[in-house]
Motif scaffolding. Structure first.
Motif, PDB file in Angstrom:
ATOM      1  N   GLU A 125      -4.408  10.467 -29.681  1.00  0.00           N
ATOM      2  CA  GLU A 125      -5.277  11.007 -28.227  1.00  0.00           C
ATOM      3  C   GLU A 125      -6.457  12.045 -28.741  1.00  0.00           C
ATOM      4  OE1 GLU A 125      -2.342  13.029 -25.894  1.00  0.00           O
ATOM      5  OE2 GLU A 125      -0.709  11.761 -26.271  1.00  0.00           O
ATOM      6  N   VAL A 127      -7.404  15.028 -28.838  1.00  0.00           N
ATOM      7  CA  VAL A 127      -7.192  16.312 -28.535  1.00  0.00           C
ATOM      8  C   VAL A 127      -7.024  16.857 -29.924  1.00  0.00           C
ATOM      9  CG1 VAL A 127      -5.404  17.831 -27.418  1.00  0.00           C
ATOM     10  CG2 VAL A 127      -6.085  15.582 -26.156  1.00  0.00           C
ATOM     11  N   SER A 215     -10.299  19.159 -25.873  1.00  0.00           N
ATOM     12  CA  SER A 215     -10.820  17.841 -25.956  1.00  0.00           C
ATOM     13  C   SER A 215     -12.285  17.636 -25.691  1.00  0.00           C
ATOM     14  CB  SER A 215     -10.030  17.018 -25.090  1.00  0.00           C
ATOM     15  OG  SER A 215     -10.405  15.613 -25.147  1.00  0.00           O
ATOM     16  N   GLU A 217     -15.390  14.827 -24.937  1.00  0.00           N
ATOM     17  CA  GLU A 217     -16.024  13.647 -24.686  1.00  0.00           C
ATOM     18  C   GLU A 217     -17.174  13.323 -24.497  1.00  0.00           C
ATOM     19  OE1 GLU A 217     -14.159  10.960 -23.935  1.00  0.00           O
ATOM     20  OE2 GLU A 217     -12.323  11.505 -24.195  1.00  0.00           O
ATOM     21  N   LYS A 227     -11.783  12.644 -17.173  1.00  0.00           N
ATOM     22  CA  LYS A 227     -11.370  12.027 -18.410  1.00  0.00           C
ATOM     23  C   LYS A 227     -10.911  13.246 -19.047  1.00  0.00           C
ATOM     24  CE  LYS A 227     -11.841   8.754 -21.946  1.00  0.00           C
ATOM     25  NZ  LYS A 227     -12.472   7.807 -22.538  1.00  0.00           N
ATOM     26  N   VAL A 228     -11.900  14.167 -19.641  1.00  0.00           N
ATOM     27  CA  VAL A 228     -11.567  15.118 -20.543  1.00  0.00           C
ATOM     28  C   VAL A 228     -10.417  16.081 -20.143  1.00  0.00           C
ATOM     29  CG1 VAL A 228     -13.426  16.950 -20.063  1.00  0.00           C
ATOM     30  CG2 VAL A 228     -12.848  16.493 -22.218  1.00  0.00           C
ATOM     31  N   ASN A 231      -7.235  14.628 -20.460  1.00  0.00           N
ATOM     32  CA  ASN A 231      -6.796  14.371 -21.844  1.00  0.00           C
ATOM     33  C   ASN A 231      -5.927  15.864 -22.251  1.00  0.00           C
ATOM     34  OD1 ASN A 231      -8.068  12.224 -22.181  1.00  0.00           O
ATOM     35  ND2 ASN A 231      -9.893  12.984 -23.381  1.00  0.00           N
ATOM     36  N   GLU A 234      -2.567  16.297 -19.981  1.00  0.00           N
ATOM     37  CA  GLU A 234      -1.645  15.513 -20.199  1.00  0.00           C
ATOM     38  C   GLU A 234      -0.845  15.863 -21.777  1.00  0.00           C
ATOM     39  OE1 GLU A 234       1.095  12.219 -20.477  1.00  0.00           O
ATOM     40  OE2 GLU A 234      -0.234  12.857 -18.523  1.00  0.00           O
TER      41      GLU A 234
END
Length: 739
Positions: A125, A127, A215, A217, A227-228, A231, A234
């Motif tokens: 991932e 991260v 994270s 991106e 999206k970031v 990340n 999650e």
């Protein structure tokens, strides 16, 4: 399985953990972590205003910025995560990169208390995770993210300023969501940007235990921001130990793909750190390994270089069997074929392609007078094919790409008064750069063209095709002028001897990596060694990759003791953390050093698999397991008491198999009835080894093969050289009584 593996992997890898007993204060000695996309170089600073800071200098490999004056978009720094302590970061200090689990652990003593830190970039991932446990007096220690433009000048200046490096101006916007997740958006001038998100929480088990997830991106639009944020959310919602175990599991499977153990513990540790570095720098779906991987810092080379750097960075992928790493190179060239065609002059684009020296990840770099770079990349792709035997790679990418690369050369060939085909003046990489020197009939280009024609003809046989250009390739091989040679050995090119220091082996390409010459005849062997030793007589410009190339050349002709000397010299040139730097950091030299170790243990170019072909005389013991040979063979072997005890070979593709070994006495085989063995003389054995079958060849007279006890286990370590890399510890080399 005919062979038993008894490697205690956690214990074995712990031998080689990078360790620090004094805090690192520069990129050269920092602790590095990464997952092929995101990375961090971790170190501190001695300036009195910043002695309370542990820096996580972050990088993401695909973040580039457009320059106002044109040119390729270079890699640019993204920012730093700072652990800002209450007290000064003092001594004693203990930092360790746990290789087996791919994480950094630190026990920090400050002037007011203690802090324990654990950090890793998750293997699957995007991260970075940091776990922080403090004493009561350090409970106010905090983790703060800074966009690069906001990093204190004290720290930027400590890293050095290179006026050749482009740093874009950036607009930075921070915003905090309702769930305490923070987003930092950077928009670069002209084009480009990146987005960082992070969140922190206190562990329920202790008021002094906190965790941060971060994270990054590439890009800055709303889709990237979503999206970031996802990340981080999650990752943060998963049970911590489960999430950590998923990270570790990937690395445990990765390391087990092959095994190497040698009696030189420092070199053994160096080797395994390079295996860690490979998977930290890229993955099958990652970007091409550029000059720095994800650990970007001050550099004039914030891009991708193809006159040696990329090719050598990927060199240890093949024999180590870590072929998924090589898929990143395959994908980049598959996806950018149209750009490779545009790189050559318009009049040649119908049938040709090429690659310049330096560029960004889009491979947009016009071909000038340094022509052979794409052909050399094709050699890497050929090795990827030969170690997997996947015909789809050959048919869909390598054959059409190499055909176009060779065709560009054919357009440039000229017939001389001697009736031979000649190449016009070109650059032999790195020789006479300060003179802008071009030379006709360079060894570099003649060797690559010859290899290209030979390999295209071989591919036609493999694929069972007839190509309209076959007769031209055959004619070129027959009529191409020979490689220029004088009394000192191979020359740079026609009329150009090696007159001054030359850090590149561009004038020795026919020997390595192309192996157009085997050195089997006395005449070839003498020429190779004469060329190699004359090269080192001109010591004015020897660099890290000079020594790796020399080690592989010496190994190619069985000079293991000489190869070892070159590798030991390399150890004085790399940085304490096994990184490498000239005017800026470049990662290819240490990685190519791992390939040189492979070349001492196993070679498979040509028609034979050579087992322990260049083992130094002082290496009485050596072990490897599941190294990969051309033809898609897995090979394992044990050397004991100065000779080879046994060799195990498994065929993954059913290809013809010849083994060359120094095993003495009566050689026997253990295998199923489907396998046949024939002795061809000179230590060469031919195996009929169907796909999926394996065989063990062993010396009936060797004690280590007695009773068919074919076990893979590490060579005993030299305890004073365990944990040698990380912080600078030269005293470990001299037997001082260090605990």
């Amino acid at each position: 399985m005919l062979v038993k593996t008894t490697v205690d992997w956690p214990s074995f890898m712990a031998r080689h953990d990078l360790t620090w007993s004094v805090k690192p204060i520069s990129w050269d000695e920092g602790a590095f972590i990464g997952n092929g996309v995101i990375g961090a170089m971790i170190y501190s600073e001695e300036h009195r205003d910043k002695r309370h800071v542990l820096r996580f200098v972050l990088g993401r490999t695909d973040v580039t910025a457009q320059k106002p004056g044109g040119g390729f978009p270079p890699r640019v720094p993204v920012g730093e995560l700072h652990l800002e302590l209450t007290g000064w970061y003092y001594q004693p200090s203990s930092i360790r990169i746990d290789l087996w689990n791919a994480e950094m652990r630190a026990e920090i003593t400050t002037t007011v208390g203690t802090v324990n830190v654990r950090a890793f970039v998750h293997s699957e991932e995007a991260v970075l995770a940091v776990e922080l446990e403090t004493s009561e007096s350090e409970k106010d220690a905090r983790m703060t993210w800074y966009a690069f433009s906001e990093v204190d000048p004290v720290l930027k200046n400590a890293d050095g300023i290179n006026l050749n490096q482009y740093i874009p101006k950036a607009e930075v916007v921070r915003q905090t969501a309702a769930d305490e997740l923070t987003v930092g958006v950077q928009k670069f001038d002209y084009e480009g940007g990146c987005t960082t998100a992070w969140t922190e929480s206190q562990a329920p088990s202790s008021p002094y235990l906190r965790r941060l997830w971060l994270s990054i991106e590439n890009g800055f639009d709303e889709q990237v921001q979503r999206k970031v944020e996802a990340n981080v959310r999650e990752a943060a919602k998963q049970p911590w130990e489960t999430w950590v175990e998923a990270h570790r599991s990937w690395w445990h499977q990765y390391y087990r793909q092959s095994f190497v153990s040698i009696p030189d513990t420092m070199l053994e540790g160096f080797y395994w750190i390079q295996m860690y570095k490979l998977a930290s720098a890229t993955r099958s779906d990652g970007m091409i390994m550029d000059n720095q991987g994800p650990w970007l810092t001050t550099t004039p080379w914030a891009g991708v270089w193809f006159n040696m750097n990329v090719q050598m960075s990927y060199s240890p992928v093949y024999t180590s069997g870590r072929l998924e790493i090589g898929e990143s190179l395959v994908r980049a060239f598959r996806d950018n074929m149209e750009q490779l065609i545009r790189n050559v002059p318009e009049k040649y684009r119908e049938d040709s392609a090429g690659l310049g020296r330096s560029m960004s990840y889009d491979l947009a770099g016009e071909v000038g007078t340094e022509v052979g770079n794409l052909t050399w990349v094709c050699h890497n792709l050929w090795r990827q094919y030969r170690h997997t035997m996947e015909n789809a790679l050959l048919e869909k990418l390598l054959f059409p790409l190499l055909k176009r690369s060779v065709q560009y050369y054919l357009h440039l060939l000229e017939r001389g008064d001697d009736g031979r085909l000649h190449l016009p003046p070109m650059i032999s990489p790195e020789y006479g750069s300060f003179l802008q020197l071009t030379v006709p009939d360079t060894h570099y280009d003649l060797a690559l063209l010859r290899w290209g024609c030979q390999t295209l003809l071989r591919m036609c046989d493999i694929l069972g095709i007839q190509d309209a250009s076959q007769s031209r390739w055959e004619e070129t091989l027959e009529q191409l002028t020979p490689l220029p040679v004088d009394e000192t050995g191979f020359m740079i090119g026609a009329g150009q001897p090696l007159e001054f220091g030359h850090r590149h082996f561009s004038h020795l390409m026919a020997v390595f990596p192309l192996h157009l010459l085997s050195g089997d005849s006395p005449e070839e062997r003498e020429l190779i060694l004469r060329s190699l030793r004359h090269w080192f007589l001109r010591e004015g410009d020897l660099r890290g990759f000079t020594f790796t190339g020399a080690a592989s050349i010496a190994a190619a002709v069985g000079e293991g003791d000489e190869a070892l000397k070159y590798l030991r010299a390399l150890m004085h040139l790399i940085k304490p953390n096994t990184m490498y730097k000239e005017a800026g950091p470049v990662i290819e030299s240490p990685l190519a050093g791992a390939e040189a170790i492979h070349d001492m243990l196993l070679q498979s170019w040509g028609e034979e698999i050579r087992v322990f072909p260049a083992v130094p005389s002082e290496w009485k013991e050596a072990v490897f397991h599941h190294l990969r040979a051309e033809g898609a063979f897995e090979v394992s072997a044990v050397r004991s008491e100065g000779t080879t005890a046994w060799i195990r070979v498994k065929s993954l593709a059913g290809q013809p198999c010849r083994i060359k070994t120094d095993m003495r006495g009566v050689i026997r085989m253990s295998a199923s009835a489907a396998v046949q063995l024939r002795a061809l003389g000179g230590g060469v054995y031919e195996l009929e080894l169907p796909q999926g079958e394996e065989a063990v060849l062993y010396s009936a007279d060797h004690p280590a093969a007695a009773g068919r006890a074919w076990a893979i286990e590490p060579v005993p370590a030299q305890s004073h050289l365990c944990g040698y890399f990380g912080g600078r510890k030269p005293w470990r080399l001299y037997g001082l009584p260090i605990q």
